[in-house]
Scaffold this motif. Structure first.
Motif, mmCIF file in Angstrom:
data_model
loop_
_atom_site.group_PDB
_atom_site.id
_atom_site.type_symbol
_atom_site.label_atom_id
_atom_site.label_comp_id
_atom_site.label_asym_id
_atom_site.label_seq_id
_atom_site.Cartn_x
_atom_site.Cartn_y
_atom_site.Cartn_z
ATOM 1 N N LEU A 1 -8.497 -2.011 -6.677
ATOM 2 C CA LEU A 1 -7.788 -0.750 -6.789
ATOM 3 C C LEU A 1 -6.325 -0.968 -7.194
ATOM 4 O O LEU A 1 -5.786 -0.248 -8.019
ATOM 5 C CB LEU A 1 -7.864 0.003 -5.459
ATOM 6 N N MET A 2 -5.706 -1.987 -6.627
ATOM 7 C CA MET A 2 -4.282 -2.220 -6.852
ATOM 8 C C MET A 2 -4.008 -3.416 -7.754
ATOM 9 O O MET A 2 -2.881 -3.878 -7.841
ATOM 10 C CB MET A 2 -3.598 -2.443 -5.500
ATOM 11 N N ALA A 3 -5.020 -3.924 -8.445
ATOM 12 C CA ALA A 3 -4.877 -5.157 -9.218
ATOM 13 C C ALA A 3 -3.750 -5.067 -10.247
ATOM 14 O O ALA A 3 -2.880 -5.938 -10.317
ATOM 15 C CB ALA A 3 -6.195 -5.505 -9.892
ATOM 16 N N GLU A 4 -3.758 -4.013 -11.036
ATOM 17 C CA GLU A 4 -2.725 -3.872 -12.069
ATOM 18 C C GLU A 4 -1.345 -3.700 -11.443
ATOM 19 O O GLU A 4 -0.361 -4.290 -11.905
ATOM 20 C CB GLU A 4 -3.059 -2.680 -12.964
ATOM 21 N N PHE A 5 -1.262 -2.905 -10.378
ATOM 22 C CA PHE A 5 0.010 -2.689 -9.681
ATOM 23 C C PHE A 5 0.562 -4.018 -9.162
ATOM 24 O O PHE A 5 1.744 -4.315 -9.317
ATOM 25 C CB PHE A 5 -0.200 -1.702 -8.526
ATOM 26 N N ASN A 6 -0.301 -4.840 -8.557
ATOM 27 C CA ASN A 6 0.137 -6.123 -8.023
ATOM 28 C C ASN A 6 0.587 -7.073 -9.129
ATOM 29 O O ASN A 6 1.561 -7.796 -8.967
ATOM 30 C CB ASN A 6 -0.973 -6.774 -7.196
ATOM 31 N N ARG A 7 -0.130 -7.082 -10.255
ATOM 32 C CA ARG A 7 0.272 -7.960 -11.366
ATOM 33 C C ARG A 7 1.657 -7.587 -11.891
ATOM 34 O O ARG A 7 2.461 -8.460 -12.208
ATOM 35 C CB ARG A 7 -0.765 -7.898 -12.484
ATOM 36 N N LYS A 8 1.939 -6.278 -11.957
ATOM 37 C CA LYS A 8 3.255 -5.852 -12.431
ATOM 38 C C LYS A 8 4.352 -6.274 -11.455
ATOM 39 O O LYS A 8 5.447 -6.634 -11.862
ATOM 40 C CB LYS A 8 3.286 -4.342 -12.640
ATOM 41 N N SER A 9 4.052 -6.263 -10.170
ATOM 42 C CA SER A 9 5.067 -6.629 -9.185
ATOM 43 C C SER A 9 5.272 -8.139 -9.093
ATOM 44 O O SER A 9 6.255 -8.586 -8.527
ATOM 45 C CB SER A 9 4.699 -6.062 -7.808
ATOM 46 N N LEU A 10 4.348 -8.912 -9.654
ATOM 47 C CA LEU A 10 4.460 -10.374 -9.593
ATOM 48 C C LEU A 10 5.364 -10.956 -10.675
ATOM 49 O O LEU A 10 5.618 -12.152 -10.677
ATOM 50 C CB LEU A 10 3.066 -11.012 -9.698
ATOM 51 N N GLY A 11 5.814 -10.140 -11.605
ATOM 52 C CA GLY A 11 6.721 -10.627 -12.643
ATOM 53 C C GLY A 11 6.025 -11.556 -13.621
ATOM 54 O O GLY A 11 4.972 -11.241 -14.158
ATOM 55 N N GLN A 12 6.598 -12.742 -13.864
ATOM 56 C CA GLN A 12 6.064 -13.683 -14.846
ATOM 57 C C GLN A 12 4.666 -14.149 -14.452
ATOM 58 O O GLN A 12 3.785 -14.285 -15.302
ATOM 59 C CB GLN A 12 6.989 -14.897 -15.004
ATOM 60 N N TRP B 1 0.834 -1.196 0.000
ATOM 61 C CA TRP B 1 0.000 0.000 0.000
ATOM 62 C C TRP B 1 0.871 1.250 0.000
ATOM 63 O O TRP B 1 0.550 2.231 -0.673
ATOM 64 C CB TRP B 1 -0.932 0.015 1.213
ATOM 65 N N CYS B 2 1.981 1.218 0.729
ATOM 66 C CA CYS B 2 2.906 2.365 0.757
ATOM 67 C C CYS B 2 3.513 2.596 -0.628
ATOM 68 O O CYS B 2 3.564 3.731 -1.111
ATOM 69 C CB CYS B 2 4.021 2.141 1.768
ATOM 70 N N LYS B 3 3.973 1.521 -1.244
ATOM 71 C CA LYS B 3 4.595 1.647 -2.572
ATOM 72 C C LYS B 3 3.580 2.156 -3.591
ATOM 73 O O LYS B 3 3.895 3.004 -4.433
ATOM 74 C CB LYS B 3 5.181 0.307 -3.018
ATOM 75 N N TYR B 4 2.359 1.628 -3.530
ATOM 76 C CA TYR B 4 1.328 2.077 -4.463
ATOM 77 C C TYR B 4 0.980 3.547 -4.202
ATOM 78 O O TYR B 4 0.805 4.322 -5.141
ATOM 79 C CB TYR B 4 0.082 1.196 -4.338
ATOM 80 N N SER B 5 0.911 3.931 -2.939
ATOM 81 C CA SER B 5 0.647 5.331 -2.595
ATOM 82 C C SER B 5 1.753 6.239 -3.111
ATOM 83 O O SER B 5 1.484 7.336 -3.611
ATOM 84 C CB SER B 5 0.508 5.495 -1.083
ATOM 85 N N ASP B 6 3.008 5.778 -2.997
ATOM 86 C CA ASP B 6 4.135 6.560 -3.520
ATOM 87 C C ASP B 6 3.994 6.747 -5.032
ATOM 88 O O ASP B 6 4.236 7.839 -5.559
ATOM 89 C CB ASP B 6 5.466 5.877 -3.196
ATOM 90 N N LEU B 7 3.603 5.688 -5.717
ATOM 91 C CA LEU B 7 3.419 5.759 -7.166
ATOM 92 C C LEU B 7 2.302 6.736 -7.519
ATOM 93 O O LEU B 7 2.453 7.558 -8.430
ATOM 94 C CB LEU B 7 3.110 4.363 -7.723
#
Length: 132
Positions: free
Chosen positions: A68-79, A20-26
């Motif tokens: 809310l963070m679905a796309e952000f989480n997918r990007k952080s999951l890599g492959q 949540w902190c990283k997403y908020s920073d973004l």
């Protein structure tokens, strides 16, 4: 309070608070509003006040955070995130095809009703011709 303390306070993992902190920073970098308050960083450790902890708890308990963070989480999951993205696109494509087929069947059904009525009128017209 540290991220671990916040996690225990809101009954979530420390990693959730960090995400949540990283997403908020973004969001803040893009000029949008943060989803949780900005922590104080000391030697790379995120520290929150009690008031910030209450705000984070409200966010964690809110219903509108889902997706809310679905796309952000997918990007952080890599492959794995890329595989999830492929499945989502395939599902959307399948839904579009099904929707197109449903529209075709609806139209076909409506036309068959119209054609049936037209056939009935033709039969009536033939019968009237014979009777006269």
């Amino acid at each position: 309070m540290t991220t671990g303390d916040i996690g225990a306070f809101i009954n979530r993992s420390q990693n959730s608070v960090v995400r949540w902190c990283k997403y908020s920073d973004l969001l803040e970098e893009m000029g949008d509003k943060r989803i949780i308050p900005k922590p104080l960083l000391i030697n790379g450790q995120r520290l929150f006040t009690l008031e910030q902890a209450r705000i984070i708890k409200e966010f964690a308990e809110s219903e509108n955070k889902y997706g809310l963070m679905a796309e952000f989480n997918r990007k952080s999951l890599g492959q794995r995130g890329k595989d999830i993205e492929k499945r989502i696109k395939a599902r959307e494509k399948k839904r579009a095809e099904v929707s197109e087929q449903e529209q075709y069947f609806e139209l076909d059904n409506a036309l068959s009703k119209v054609n049936r009525k037209a056939v009935d009128y033709k039969d009536r017209f033939k019968k009237l011709k014979r009777d006269s």
